[in-house]
Design a protein around this motif. Structure first.
Motif, PDB file in Angstrom:
ATOM      1  N   LEU A  91       0.838  -1.197   0.000  1.00 32.02           N
ATOM      2  CA  LEU A  91       0.000   0.000   0.000  1.00 32.02           C
ATOM      3  C   LEU A  91       0.878   1.254   0.000  1.00 32.02           C
ATOM      4  O   LEU A  91       0.632   2.213  -0.745  1.00 32.02           O
ATOM      5  N   GLU A  92       1.927   1.245   0.818  1.00 31.09           N
ATOM      6  CA  GLU A  92       2.820   2.404   0.881  1.00 31.09           C
ATOM      7  C   GLU A  92       3.598   2.571  -0.420  1.00 31.09           C
ATOM      8  O   GLU A  92       3.786   3.696  -0.908  1.00 31.09           O
ATOM      9  N   GLN A  93       4.057   1.476  -1.009  1.00 27.77           N
ATOM     10  CA  GLN A  93       4.797   1.573  -2.267  1.00 27.77           C
ATOM     11  C   GLN A  93       3.951   2.215  -3.364  1.00 27.77           C
ATOM     12  O   GLN A  93       4.436   3.048  -4.130  1.00 27.77           O
ATOM     13  N   VAL A  94       2.686   1.852  -3.435  1.00 28.32           N
ATOM     14  CA  VAL A  94       1.802   2.431  -4.450  1.00 28.32           C
ATOM     15  C   VAL A  94       1.517   3.896  -4.128  1.00 28.32           C
ATOM     16  O   VAL A  94       1.528   4.756  -5.013  1.00 28.32           O
ATOM     17  N   ALA A  95       1.307   4.210  -2.867  1.00 25.38           N
ATOM     18  CA  ALA A  95       1.015   5.596  -2.476  1.00 25.38           C
ATOM     19  C   ALA A  95       2.180   6.520  -2.791  1.00 25.38           C
ATOM     20  O   ALA A  95       1.989   7.698  -3.115  1.00 25.38           O
ATOM     21  N   LEU A  96       3.404   6.009  -2.699  1.00 24.31           N
ATOM     22  CA  LEU A  96       4.584   6.832  -2.920  1.00 24.31           C
ATOM     23  C   LEU A  96       4.870   7.098  -4.397  1.00 24.31           C
ATOM     24  O   LEU A  96       5.753   7.898  -4.719  1.00 24.31           O
ATOM     25  N   ILE A  97       4.140   6.454  -5.301  1.00 25.72           N
ATOM     26  CA  ILE A  97       4.353   6.685  -6.739  1.00 25.72           C
ATOM     27  C   ILE A  97       4.135   8.146  -7.089  1.00 25.72           C
ATOM     28  O   ILE A  97       4.903   8.765  -7.825  1.00 25.72           O
ATOM     29  N   SER A  98       3.050   8.708  -6.554  1.00 25.39           N
ATOM     30  CA  SER A  98       2.749  10.112  -6.822  1.00 25.39           C
ATOM     31  C   SER A  98       1.765  10.619  -5.782  1.00 25.39           C
ATOM     32  O   SER A  98       0.787   9.925  -5.469  1.00 25.39           O
ATOM     33  N   PRO A  99       1.980  11.831  -5.255  1.00 25.06           N
ATOM     34  CA  PRO A  99       0.996  12.389  -4.322  1.00 25.06           C
ATOM     35  C   PRO A  99      -0.332  12.709  -4.995  1.00 25.06           C
ATOM     36  O   PRO A  99      -1.346  12.891  -4.315  1.00 25.06           O
ATOM     37  N   GLU A 100      -0.345  12.757  -6.336  1.00 25.73           N
ATOM     38  CA  GLU A 100      -1.565  13.023  -7.092  1.00 25.73           C
ATOM     39  C   GLU A 100      -2.369  11.762  -7.380  1.00 25.73           C
ATOM     40  O   GLU A 100      -3.446  11.833  -7.973  1.00 25.73           O
ATOM     41  N   LEU A 101      -1.833  10.608  -6.984  1.00 21.77           N
ATOM     42  CA  LEU A 101      -2.529   9.341  -7.209  1.00 21.77           C
ATOM     43  C   LEU A 101      -3.266   8.941  -5.943  1.00 21.77           C
ATOM     44  O   LEU A 101      -2.654   8.666  -4.911  1.00 21.77           O
ATOM     45  N   ARG A 102      -4.598   8.892  -6.029  1.00 15.26           N
ATOM     46  CA  ARG A 102      -5.387   8.368  -4.918  1.00 15.26           C
ATOM     47  C   ARG A 102      -5.342   6.852  -4.924  1.00 15.26           C
ATOM     48  O   ARG A 102      -5.414   6.220  -5.977  1.00 15.26           O
ATOM     49  N   VAL A 103      -5.281   6.274  -3.723  1.00 16.90           N
ATOM     50  CA  VAL A 103      -5.212   4.822  -3.594  1.00 16.90           C
ATOM     51  C   VAL A 103      -6.359   4.333  -2.716  1.00 16.90           C
ATOM     52  O   VAL A 103      -6.550   4.812  -1.595  1.00 16.90           O
ATOM     53  N   ARG A 104      -7.138   3.402  -3.247  1.00 20.80           N
ATOM     54  CA  ARG A 104      -8.183   2.715  -2.491  1.00 20.80           C
ATOM     55  C   ARG A 104      -7.873   1.222  -2.486  1.00 20.80           C
ATOM     56  O   ARG A 104      -7.015   0.747  -3.246  1.00 20.80           O
ATOM     57  N   PHE A 105      -8.598   0.469  -1.679  1.00 17.55           N
ATOM     58  CA  PHE A 105      -8.404  -0.977  -1.659  1.00 17.55           C
ATOM     59  C   PHE A 105      -9.686  -1.655  -1.199  1.00 17.55           C
ATOM     60  O   PHE A 105     -10.506  -1.068  -0.489  1.00 17.55           O
ATOM     61  N   SER A 106      -9.839  -2.911  -1.600  1.00 14.68           N
ATOM     62  CA  SER A 106     -11.007  -3.704  -1.221  1.00 14.68           C
ATOM     63  C   SER A 106     -10.712  -5.164  -1.559  1.00 14.68           C
ATOM     64  O   SER A 106     -10.150  -5.453  -2.614  1.00 14.68           O
ATOM     65  N   THR A 107     -11.042  -6.111  -0.672  1.00 14.13           N
ATOM     66  CA  THR A 107     -11.804  -5.970   0.550  1.00 14.13           C
ATOM     67  C   THR A 107     -10.924  -6.347   1.725  1.00 14.13           C
ATOM     68  O   THR A 107     -10.073  -7.219   1.613  1.00 14.13           O
ATOM     69  N   SER A 108     -11.154  -5.734   2.896  1.00  8.11           N
ATOM     70  CA  SER A 108     -10.435  -6.107   4.111  1.00  8.11           C
ATOM     71  C   SER A 108     -11.196  -7.199   4.859  1.00  8.11           C
ATOM     72  O   SER A 108     -12.413  -7.293   4.765  1.00  8.11           O
ATOM     73  N   HIS A 109     -10.444  -8.001   5.599  1.00 12.00           N
ATOM     74  CA  HIS A 109     -11.057  -9.034   6.440  1.00 12.00           C
ATOM     75  C   HIS A 109     -10.785  -8.699   7.898  1.00 12.00           C
ATOM     76  O   HIS A 109      -9.637  -8.421   8.263  1.00 12.00           O
ATOM     77  N   PRO A 110     -11.808  -8.707   8.741  1.00 11.61           N
ATOM     78  CA  PRO A 110     -11.616  -8.311  10.144  1.00 11.61           C
ATOM     79  C   PRO A 110     -10.537  -9.104  10.871  1.00 11.61           C
ATOM     80  O   PRO A 110      -9.904  -8.583  11.788  1.00 11.61           O
ATOM     81  N   LYS A 111     -10.320 -10.355  10.478  1.00 15.35           N
ATOM     82  CA  LYS A 111      -9.312 -11.156  11.189  1.00 15.35           C
ATOM     83  C   LYS A 111      -7.898 -10.761  10.812  1.00 15.35           C
ATOM     84  O   LYS A 111      -6.945 -11.089  11.530  1.00 15.35           O
ATOM     85  N   ASP A 112      -7.720 -10.040   9.694  1.00 12.74           N
ATOM     86  CA  ASP A 112      -6.383  -9.790   9.166  1.00 12.74           C
ATOM     87  C   ASP A 112      -5.967  -8.327   9.121  1.00 12.74           C
ATOM     88  O   ASP A 112      -4.777  -8.036   9.004  1.00 12.74           O
ATOM     89  N   ILE A 113      -6.906  -7.396   9.162  1.00 12.53           N
ATOM     90  CA  ILE A 113      -6.514  -5.994   9.051  1.00 12.53           C
ATOM     91  C   ILE A 113      -5.710  -5.598  10.291  1.00 12.53           C
ATOM     92  O   ILE A 113      -6.127  -5.821  11.418  1.00 12.53           O
ATOM     93  N   THR A 114      -4.529  -5.027  10.066  1.00 10.08           N
ATOM     94  CA  THR A 114      -3.582  -4.784  11.146  1.00 10.08           C
ATOM     95  C   THR A 114      -3.453  -3.297  11.450  1.00 10.08           C
ATOM     96  O   THR A 114      -3.767  -2.438  10.619  1.00 10.08           O
ATOM     97  N   ASP A 115      -2.929  -2.988  12.617  1.00 14.21           N
ATOM     98  CA  ASP A 115      -2.618  -1.602  12.950  1.00 14.21           C
ATOM     99  C   ASP A 115      -1.571  -1.045  11.986  1.00 14.21           C
ATOM    100  O   ASP A 115      -1.567   0.153  11.698  1.00 14.21           O
ATOM    101  N   GLU A 116      -0.684  -1.902  11.485  1.00 15.04           N
ATOM    102  CA  GLU A 116       0.313  -1.440  10.514  1.00 15.04           C
ATOM    103  C   GLU A 116      -0.363  -0.870   9.272  1.00 15.04           C
ATOM    104  O   GLU A 116       0.046   0.166   8.748  1.00 15.04           O
ATOM    105  N   VAL A 117      -1.405  -1.538   8.795  1.00 15.28           N
ATOM    106  CA  VAL A 117      -2.163  -1.023   7.649  1.00 15.28           C
ATOM    107  C   VAL A 117      -2.804   0.317   8.005  1.00 15.28           C
ATOM    108  O   VAL A 117      -2.742   1.281   7.231  1.00 15.28           O
ATOM    109  N   LEU A 118      -3.409   0.397   9.173  1.00 16.11           N
ATOM    110  CA  LEU A 118      -4.096   1.626   9.577  1.00 16.11           C
ATOM    111  C   LEU A 118      -3.108   2.783   9.729  1.00 16.11           C
ATOM    112  O   LEU A 118      -3.395   3.911   9.309  1.00 16.11           O
TER     113      LEU A 118
END
Length: 487
Positions: free
Chosen positions: A266-293
């Motif tokens: 997620l960070e690697q894609v976000a760093l490509i350009s500040p003009e690029l919005r990044v979304r994602f889907s789908t998260s799973h409650p058992k796996d989403i981490t504080d690191e992601v947040l």
């Protein structure tokens, strides 16, 4: 015209799906249920008509299919009358989806009677389960191809050209189509999907995905970043990273010197350009981490919107669903989102009403979870037993249909109130909006989304599609915000 996402409606009652932006229909498609690839006119000798049903993963797969067949001499057409090859990319998630595809195949076969040379095929999630019925019993199609066999389409089509039926529904533990550049036929030129993984290992008892899309495998991180870089170079402003469970993304290089988890990707894609919005889907409650947040919090261009399917608010029902978390775990993950990203981060969910043996008190637990979280949006269904799933084999579908529908109506009514409340919070605030299209009601207004995935409509003035616009919101409804561009 490029066609944005049209969400399938599998219910007798309306739902509140994540809002599409200016969804359009096409004269040749069954209303509101499919996306049709628009026409290309590059002079290729044969014409492909491709309808895609269901989820964003299917729409992404259709772009891969279009790319493979474009190289094999197929332009796309949006008219059945011009088609040499008709493919339906199918969804098995709900029973009505299969009924819709079967009816559609019957309609298409009436075209085929007038054009005997037309080839008809079924792709995707329905392929393996219904291959015998479609090919031999009902004789509706000429070829059946599963989601891991799209590279074989040229030879399968050649086999059908030679007068035979063709089928390949083998699932793969390796296929990710990482080296294929999708043909962005259904894009508005501003937003695009990037598939980062395929399959699913979760084995939720109600779900057919592990059986129709196979085991989970993650795509090479370098290929994902390159695809995002290419999109930025082509003028795209937003990408959505897709997977059945993006939080379990885990890639390692062959020699083991590189390891990339979802937060790092997620960070690697976000760093490509500040003009690029990044979304994602789908998260799973058992796996989403504080690191992601925390990664989301560090980068302004990662959208503050998380789709976190709960499915039920009751721990016993969640255990029967094999979701591998209970209600307290889910509540803690929501609290982490609020703690790290704040109250303005949008959260959406999936809810299933009337799962096997669900009691009235357990249904009330779902309503109480909704009241506690106050979701911005939701996909809501009553339970529909799918053949081959763990629930179909081991659990009795014993909640009467009228009870399922009544419980669903209560879930929908509550979510409408919460969506209205959450949208009202936006009034009086300035939002950064990516203009994606004209409003469906007026070419004098533009429509786009803010970071929280809320649809905002505003007078276009001198702005155009693809612009980032600061919009002061002055009015809200259940589904939409209205505002004025400032500056």
């Amino acid at each position: 015209m490029a066609q944005p996402l049209i969400t399938l409606d599998f219910l007798d009652a309306p739902t509140l799906p994540a809002p599409s932006v200016d969804a359009v229909t096409h004269a040749d498609t069954p209303s509101g249920e499919v996306r049709v690839n628009p026409a290309t006119r590059t002079g290729r000798s044969r014409k492909l008509y491709l309808e895609s049903y269901g989820c964003q993963m299917n729409f992404s797969d259709s772009e891969i299919v279009s790319s493979i067949l474009f190289d094999e001499g197929f332009d796309t057409t949006d008219s059945l009358d011009q088609a040499d090859l008709v493919l339906l990319n199918t969804c098995s998630i709900r029973e009505k989806a299969e009924q819709t595809v079967r009816m559609r195949l019957s309609q298409i076969n009436s075209y085929k009677k007038r054009r005997p040379g037309m080839l008809v095929g079924v792709l995707g999630c329905m392929a393996e389960r219904l291959k015998t019925r479609f090919l031999e019993e009902e004789k509706l199609v000429d070829l059946v191809v599963g989601p891991d066999a799209y590279r074989d389409l040229p030879q399968l089509i050649a086999q059908v050209d030679g007068g035979q039926k063709a089928v390949n529904v083998l699932l793969s533990r390796e296929e990710t189509y990482a080296d294929i550049t999708p043909v962005r036929l259904n894009s508005n030129g501003i937003t695009a999907f990037i598939s980062i993984m395929r399959g699913c290992d979760n084995m939720c008892s109600f779900c057919v995905v592990p059986f129709t899309r196979g085991r989970e495998r993650s795509r090479d991180a370098h290929s994902i970043v390159r695809e995002a870089q290419d999109l930025v170079a082509a003028g795209y402003k937003e990408v959505t990273l897709l997977g059945q469970n993006v939080d379990s993304y885990k890639w390692a290089s062959e020699v083991g010197t590189e390891h990339v988890n979802f937060a790092q990707l997620l960070e690697q894609v976000a760093l490509i350009s500040p003009e690029l919005r990044v979304r994602f889907s789908t998260s799973h409650p058992k796996d989403i981490t504080d690191e992601v947040l925390h990664t989301i919090a560090r980068h302004e261009n990662i959208c503050k919107y998380i789709h976190l399917p709960a499915q039920s608010g009751n721990s016993r029902v969640l255990a029967l669903m094999n979701r591998t978390y209970d209600r307290p775990w889910y509540e803690e993950r929501v609290q982490a989102i609020r703690r790290i990203l704040g109250d303005d981060c949008a959260i959406s969910t999936d809810m299933i009403s009337g799962f096997c043996s669900e009691t009235e008190d357990e249904h009330q637990d779902t309503l109480s979870l909704m009241a506690q979280v106050r979701y911005d949006m939701a996909f809501m269904f009553f339970y529909s037993e799918r053949p081959g799933t763990l629930a179909a084999r081991k659990l009795e579908d014993d909640v009467p249909l009228e009870v399922k529908k009544r419980r669903l109506a209560e879930v929908i009514a509550q979510q409408k109130n919460h969506s209205r409340e959450r949208n009202a919070r936006a009034v009086g605030q300035v939002h950064r909006v990516l203009a994606e299209n004209f409003s469906k009601r007026s070419d004098e207004h533009l429509s786009g989304r803010n970071s929280q995935n809320q649809v905002i409509i505003f007078p276009k003035k001198h702005y155009k599609k693809g612009d980032y616009v600061d919009v002061l919101v002055h009015e809200s409804t259940t589904n939409t915000l209205l505002g004025e561009a400032i500056g």
